[in-house]
Write a protein that holds these residues in place. Sequence first.
Motif, short mmCIF file in Angstrom:
data_model
loop_
_atom_site.label_atom_id
_atom_site.label_comp_id
_atom_site.label_asym_id
_atom_site.label_seq_id
_atom_site.Cartn_x
_atom_site.Cartn_y
_atom_site.Cartn_z
N CYS A 65 0.85 -1.19 0.00
CA CYS A 65 0.00 0.00 0.00
C CYS A 65 0.89 1.24 0.00
CB CYS A 65 -0.85 0.04 1.27
SG CYS A 65 -1.82 -1.44 1.59
N HIS A 66 0.26 2.39 -0.22
CA HIS A 66 0.97 3.66 -0.03
C HIS A 66 0.38 4.29 1.23
CE1 HIS A 66 3.37 7.08 -0.72
NE2 HIS A 66 2.37 7.89 -1.02
N LEU A 67 1.22 4.48 2.24
CA LEU A 67 0.77 4.94 3.54
C LEU A 67 0.88 6.45 3.69
CD1 LEU A 67 2.40 2.22 5.84
CD2 LEU A 67 0.08 2.25 4.91
N TRP A 68 -0.13 7.02 4.35
CA TRP A 68 -0.13 8.43 4.72
C TRP A 68 -0.21 8.53 6.24
CZ3 TRP A 68 -1.19 13.06 1.61
CH2 TRP A 68 -1.19 12.81 0.22
N LEU A 69 0.58 9.43 6.82
CA LEU A 69 0.45 9.78 8.23
C LEU A 69 0.00 11.23 8.27
CD1 LEU A 69 3.71 8.27 9.83
CD2 LEU A 69 1.46 7.20 9.59
N THR A 70 -1.23 11.48 8.72
CA THR A 70 -1.74 12.85 8.76
C THR A 70 -1.94 13.28 10.21
OG1 THR A 70 -4.06 12.10 8.63
CG2 THR A 70 -2.92 12.57 6.55
N GLY A 71 -1.87 14.60 10.44
CA GLY A 71 -1.95 15.11 11.81
C GLY A 71 -0.71 14.73 12.60
N CYS A 72 0.41 14.60 11.89
CA CYS A 72 1.66 14.13 12.50
C CYS A 72 2.42 15.33 13.08
CB CYS A 72 2.50 13.40 11.46
SG CYS A 72 4.00 12.67 12.11
N LYS A 73 2.23 15.59 14.36
CA LYS A 73 2.90 16.71 15.01
C LYS A 73 2.94 16.48 16.53
CE LYS A 73 -1.51 19.21 14.68
NZ LYS A 73 -2.18 20.43 14.15
N GLY A 74 3.59 17.39 17.24
CA GLY A 74 3.67 17.28 18.69
C GLY A 74 4.43 16.06 19.15
N GLU A 75 3.98 15.47 20.26
CA GLU A 75 4.67 14.31 20.82
C GLU A 75 4.64 13.13 19.87
OE1 GLU A 75 4.84 11.44 24.77
OE2 GLU A 75 3.34 13.04 24.68
N MET A 76 3.55 13.01 19.11
CA MET A 76 3.45 11.91 18.14
C MET A 76 4.61 12.00 17.13
SD MET A 76 1.79 9.26 17.06
CE MET A 76 0.22 9.42 17.91
N GLU A 77 4.83 13.18 16.60
CA GLU A 77 5.91 13.37 15.64
C GLU A 77 7.27 13.14 16.31
OE1 GLU A 77 7.53 16.69 12.42
OE2 GLU A 77 6.33 17.33 14.15
N ASN A 78 7.41 13.63 17.54
CA ASN A 78 8.69 13.46 18.26
C ASN A 78 9.04 11.99 18.44
OD1 ASN A 78 8.96 16.22 18.48
ND2 ASN A 78 8.03 16.32 20.52
N GLN A 79 8.03 11.18 18.83
CA GLN A 79 8.29 9.75 19.03
C GLN A 79 8.56 9.05 17.71
OE1 GLN A 79 6.35 7.28 21.80
NE2 GLN A 79 5.66 8.92 23.15
N LEU A 80 7.86 9.43 16.66
CA LEU A 80 8.12 8.83 15.35
C LEU A 80 9.53 9.18 14.86
CD1 LEU A 80 4.69 9.47 13.59
CD2 LEU A 80 5.71 7.23 13.98
N GLN A 81 9.95 10.42 15.10
CA GLN A 81 11.27 10.84 14.66
C GLN A 81 12.39 10.07 15.35
OE1 GLN A 81 12.20 12.70 12.26
NE2 GLN A 81 10.37 13.83 11.66
#
Length: 280
Positions: A162-178
Motif C-alpha cells: 500500500c501507499h501509507l499516509w500519516l496525517t496530523g503528525c505533530k507534537g509528541e506523536m511526531e517526536n516519538q516517530l522521529q
Amino acid sequence: MEGDADAAQNDQNAVQNLSDLQPSPSQGDQPPPPLSKNAQKKLLKQKKYEAKKAEKKALIKEQKKREAERKRKEWEEALAGVSEEERLKLIESRRELRKERMEKRSEERESKIQRLTGAKTHGQKIVIDLEFSHLMTSSEIHSLVQQIMYCYAVNGRCPSPCHLWLTGCKGEMENQLQRLPGFDKWIIEKESRSYIEALEDEKENLVYLTADAEKELDELDPQKLYIVGGLVDRNRWKGLTMKKAQEQGIQTAKLPIGTHLKMSSSQVPLTFLTHAATNL
C-alpha cells in the motif's frame, strides 16, 4: 510470604498511580473520562508485559553477544590450527561469503524501495489519522508508534504494498516517530495537516474505517483512500471515529474482522488493514 505481600502492595500502588498517566484536561478540548477499575487493571497488565518484554529483549541481546564471542574464538582457533596457505584460503572464503550476503541484502533493499515507490502511483492508499494524541498517554502514543513501525515493516515485505499516509503528525506523536531508526527515509506521505486539509480534493473518495459503521467491506476500491484512527485508548473513547467521520461528512465502513479474528476491543488493527489492502 513477605515477598508476595510486597508485590501485592506494589501492584496496588501502581493501580492507584495510573491516573497520573492520563492526559490532563489542558492537553485537549475535553477531559478524558476516568479509567474504570477494569481498565486500570488492563493498563497495569500492559505495563507489566512491556517491562517483561524489555527484560526478554535485553536477555536475547546478551545471548547474541555471547554467541558472537563464541564464534570469534572458534574462528581464531581454526586459523591457529592450520598452515599459512590454508589460513589464507579460509580468510578469502569468509570474505566471499560476507560479500554475497551484503549483495543479497542490497538487492532486497533496492527491490523494497522500488515496490514502495511504485505504490505511490499504483498502490492502495491508506491514511493513518494521528489527530488523537491529546487523548492518549505517553505510553499509549508509544504503543501506537510501535504499531505504525510494524505496519510499515509488514507493508514493505508485501509484493504489492500500500501507499501509507500519516496525517496530523505533530507534537509528541511526531517526536516519538522521529526517534525511530530511519524514519526520515520511510517511503510514505507525512503530513502535519489533517487528512481533510491535505486531501481536500479527494474528500469524496475518503472512507473512514470504524467498527461502528454499518457497511462491511468485502473488497477494497483502489480509487478510495481508507482512513484508520490512530488511537490507543483502552476503549475510553468509544464511537469517537464514527462521530468524527459523520461530522466531516465522509463515508464510513468496517473491515470484516469478526469473520477472521476474535477481538477483545473495538480498534481496527493497522497490521490487519495492511494485509487486507494487499490481499482482499
